[in-house]
Design an enzyme around this catalytic site. Structure first.
Site, PDB file in Angstrom:
ATOM      1  N   GLU A  35     -41.795 -42.459  42.057  1.00 25.30           N
ATOM      2  CA  GLU A  35     -42.136 -43.873  41.864  1.00 25.30           C
ATOM      3  C   GLU A  35     -42.357 -44.252  40.399  1.00 25.30           C
ATOM      4  OE1 GLU A  35     -43.569 -42.081  44.312  1.00 25.30           O
ATOM      5  OE2 GLU A  35     -42.947 -43.125  46.130  1.00 25.30           O
ATOM      6  N   HIS A  68     -52.601 -44.637  53.293  1.00 26.88           N
ATOM      7  CA  HIS A  68     -51.443 -45.488  53.545  1.00 26.88           C
ATOM      8  C   HIS A  68     -51.849 -46.885  54.000  1.00 26.88           C
ATOM      9  CE1 HIS A  68     -49.417 -41.650  53.365  1.00 26.88           C
ATOM     10  NE2 HIS A  68     -48.239 -42.243  53.419  1.00 26.88           N
TER      11      HIS A  68
END
Lengths: 387, 452
Positions: free
Chosen positions: B186, B255
């Site tokens: 990322e 998450h």
């Protein structure tokens, strides 16, 4: 003095060319369309085609660039301009005219001059970290607007809102000027992605230090640059110290040109104290990268004479070490000696020195006499559009 | 001509120092790089080097002198081949250049002449039932057809067709040049996207979820958001960072987080968090066209929900405008993203109790449509903010601050907020349910502000 005309970028840039890079590999890997896609990197069987030292060998066979007298004189002038400019910046810092962080490039001049002299301005792109004044001067950017940025004036290249570490010239395709160590490596890989995407034939030169070479995103970028065969030259300016930490105290592998091995990026080990060696290395690297072969990693060994920033007492190295580099390896003295040997007269060199001092003095005058930014500039340039 | 050597500032904060030791004496010839003196600052002892060549003239400040102000002339150096002489006696410290800026009235930042409204949808325009997922894909596809600079990059966006199938079909239509699978990296690809945007392209960077964008937040904030300002408007970064945000279902604490308040606090970013399919489409198209960096926060739980989207050639919505999704007169519920769903449910329950709630969907969180919030408050005089996210330093906190400072006279009750519990999101079904906002909690808060 009149403010140089420096219009803000146009509101909507014209769309880039729609053409795919002509050298994009046919190994699309998607299999879904006939369109050229990014290549999906090396596959088994390619081992013979990768040799870490293949470019190093080419460089070793012919180490120094065959510069004409005029070219060498030009390199000398550019290096001297950087040196005198940085010395002046140091003085202005001492006088309180420059604030905050100020990282000088003194000692490292041959790196930016040798490499950038090989690029095509306006086509290739350059990006670096916070020690950026030298790279800008080597690219022919007006010393006035650089010095005025250092003094935080409205006529500065970033209108006084960036400072020493944050300067840009989209006109020269010089993309800064970044203060987060290593960020420029990913950003530069993005610039290289853009060169390939638009097929403009450009190459990105992304500079970073031996300290930044330990950042994780550098290796994320190496991976994608090699995977997609992006046109980028990664330049590690190894000046021996990551701020105050000697390379051997911070790096398990101190031969930085090997750092690309795990990504199949060929490396080159270059003497950064000789502008002609640096330039020749650029020639080898550029030929490889322009040939669509993907990235090259240049480790350029250099030395900074001054502290990391202005407030660095530099107690981590001996005075003798600095003096030894200055007296026996100085890139400007080296070029000067060679020019004299080639028959350029002392008088000619004195004349150059004088002109450069005058030019730098003029930039300092400009930087001191220009007004600070207008107060309303505090609120401009935050967003481009109005919502 | 003699050069005056002044007491240098050797750190960003130094105002004075001690001239600890002279390392040259009068009459010495010095060259650039020679050390002239040792100077003690508040932090360290520094060596002070000569920059010019010449002969040391007078040493004007004795070694050992403390509190020597920066800018005081401490010595003179005569130029090449000339005798150094003392400076004129009136030599004084350099005047401070950057005097503190006087307080100024904040000039009104440039404003759009007229706030843009949602486009008129011509009568008779057919409405097409579309999932949020399809609406987002359609927005990207339409903009990619129009502008070759637009491309999509992220994990599993191409061959896999998107981890949540948002990019379904894009590879087939646009090919591998413009729909690019990345490795799981990322930080790296957020930087590559930002660099590509600086170089003139218009990237759409998909994060599989915004939880993973924490690895990349440096580029979103330090590279994308600040460049236009730091370059004095010279270099921009037109990029869209998009992906699902907030709690999904039973995926645990790492998450399940709403990053809206994080990004909405950063000058230089545009932050959008749509709820329904039409807003998702119209605002994503606007985000892609924008010359500014945009953080576009989606919600996985609504990807599969269908809404009417007008079948128009080019349906683009204005950034920075809230939308009244349910008009009402008794109380205002301000919300965004999945909070809109819970707020509408709450409004239905409240209607049965005789409370007519207005529901405002902020849609854009930066710049925030303050005017819409305050206008509604001026009519209903009561407000609840519903946000699927933590309460501390939230968008709700911001709305409450706005009401306090700019809508105080309109308030008939304190503004209340309904947020998630202030805990990491648990996995167990019952605890997860307990931690997240729902319609009943909004109903309860509305009753309170209505004193019912």
């Amino acid at each position: 003095m009149a403010q140089p005309a420096r219009p803000r970028a146009a509101k909507k840039p014209a769309p880039a060319s729609a053409k795919a890079s002509p050298e994009a590999s046919a190994k699309s890997g998607t299999g879904s369309t006939g369109e050229t896609a990014l290549p999906q990197g090396g596959v088994a069987g390619d081992d013979a085609s990768f040799a870490l030292r293949s470019l190093q060998q080419a460089h070793a066979n012919n180490k120094r660039f065959d510069a004409s007298d005029e070219q060498l004189l030009e390199f000398y002038e550019q290096m001297l301009l950087i040196r005198r400019f940085e010395e002046k910046a140091g003085q202005l810092y001492g006088l309180g005219l420059i604030g905050g962080f100020c990282h000088l490039y003194i000692g490292q001049e041959a790196v930016a001059v040798g490499l950038q002299s090989a690029l095509t301005t306006g086509k290739d792109s350059v990006i670096t970290g916070y020690r950026d004044h030298g790279h800008m001067l080597a690219y022919g950017i007006d010393p006035n607007v650089i010095m005025a940025e250092l003094t935080g004036r409205g006529a500065g290249i970033s209108r006084g809102k960036g400072g020493s570490m944050h300067m840009f010239s989209t006109e020269h395709r010089f993309f800064g000027g970044h203060g987060i160590v290593g960020a420029q490596v990913s950003l530069g890989t993005g610039l290289a992605f853009g060169h390939k995407y638009s097929g403009d034939g450009g190459v990105c030169m992304a500079y970073f230090g031996d300290g930044a070479a330990n950042q994780g995103q550098v290796y994320e970028s190496f991976n994608m640059a090699a995977l997609w065969k992006l046109p980028i030259i990664f330049v590690i300016e190894n000046n021996g110290y990551a701020m105050g930490t000697k390379v051997s105290r911070g790096s398990a592998e101190t031969a930085f040109y090997r750092r690309g091995t795990g990504f199949r990026i060929p490396g080159m080990d270059v003497n950064g104290m000789d502008v002609l060696e640096v330039r020749q290395a650029a020639e080898v690297a550029l030929e490889y990268v322009r040939g669509g072969n993907g990235p090259v990693l240049l480790e350029v060994k250099t030395y900074r004479y001054r502290g990391h920033s202005m407030s660095d007492p530099a107690k981590y190295r001996s005075r003798e070490e600095v003096q030894e580099m200055r007296e026996n390896h100085d890139p400007i003295d080296g070029a000067k000696a060679e020019l004299l040997k080639r028959g350029v007269t002392e008088d000619k060199l004195k004349e150059i020195e004088k002109a450069i001092r005058a030019r730098v003095g003029q930039s300092a005058d400009f930087a001191e006499s220009s007004p600070e930014p207008e107060l309303h500039e505090l609120y401009t340039d935050i967003l481009v559009e109005q919502y | 001509m003699a050069i005056e050597i002044k007491m240098p500032a050797l750190s960003p904060t130094m105002e004075e120092g001690t001239l600890a030791k002279w390392l040259v004496k009068e009459g010495d010839v010095v060259k650039s790089g020679d050390i002239l003196a040792e100077i003690e600052t508040d932090k360290a002892t520094m060596e002070f080097e000569a920059v010019d060549e010449g002969t040391v003239g007078k040493l004007l400040v004795a070694e050992g002198t403390e509190n020597v102000k920066v800018g005081t002339v401490i010595a003179t150096i005569g130029g090449e081949g000339e005798e150094a002489s003392a400076p004129p006696p009136a030599a004084k410290a350099a005047e401070p250049v950057a005097a503190a800026a006087p307080a100024v009235a904040k000039p009104a930042p440039a404003k759009a002449a007229v706030s843009a409204a949602d486009p008129e949808i011509p009568a008779g325009t057919p409405m097409v039932s579309t999932t949020v997922r399809e609406a987002l894909r359609d927005a990207m596809a339409e903009e990619m057809r129009k502008d070759d600079r637009v491309f999509v990059m992220g994990e599993e966006v191409a061959e896999y067709q998107g981890a949540y199938k948002v990019t379904q079909g894009l590879l087939d239509e646009f090919g591998g040049r413009r729909v690019i699978d990345t490795p799981i990296t990322e930080y790296g690809f957020a930087g590559i996207g930002s660099g590509a945007a600086m170089g003139g392209l218009k990237p759409i960077i998909e994060f599989m979820t915004f939880n993973f964008a924490m690895q990349a937040i440096d580029h979103i904030i330090n590279s994308a958001a600040k460049t236009n300002y730091m370059s004095g408007g010279q270099m921009r970064c037109p990029i869209v960072f998009r992906g699902p945000n907030g709690a999904a279902s039973r995926v645990g604490a790492q998450h399940s987080q709403n990053y809206a308040p994080w990004y909405a606090s950063v000058p230089g970013l545009v932050v959008i968090a749509p709820y329904d399919a039409a807003d998702a489409k119209g605002l994503l198209k606007a985000a892609i066209r924008s010359e500014d960096p945009v953080v576009f926060l989606e919600n996985e739980l609504v990807y599969g929900k269908s809404f009417d989207v007008p079948a128009m050639d080019d349906f683009v919505l204005p950034i920075g405008k809230a939308r009244t999704v349910r008009p009402g007169k008794d109380v205002t519920i301000v919300t965004y993203s999945i909070g809109v769903q819970y707020s509408l449910e709450a409004a239905r329950v409240l209607a049965e109790e005789g409370i007519d709630a207005e529901v405002i969907d902020l849609r854009t969180l930066r710049p925030l449509d303050k005017a819409a919030v305050l206008e509604s408050l001026s009519r209903t005089n009561r407000m609840v903010v519903a946000e699927e996210g933590w309460p501390t330093c939230s968008i709700a906190s911001e709305i409450i601050a706005i009401c306090m400072t700019e809508g105080f006279d309109d308030l008939d009750a304190p503004v209340l907020r309904v947020c998630d519990e202030d805990v990491p999101l648990p996995y167990a079904a019952n605890l997860e349910k307990l931690a997240l906002i729902d319609a009943s909690r909004i109903v309860e808060a509305v009753r309170k502000v209505c004193y019912r």
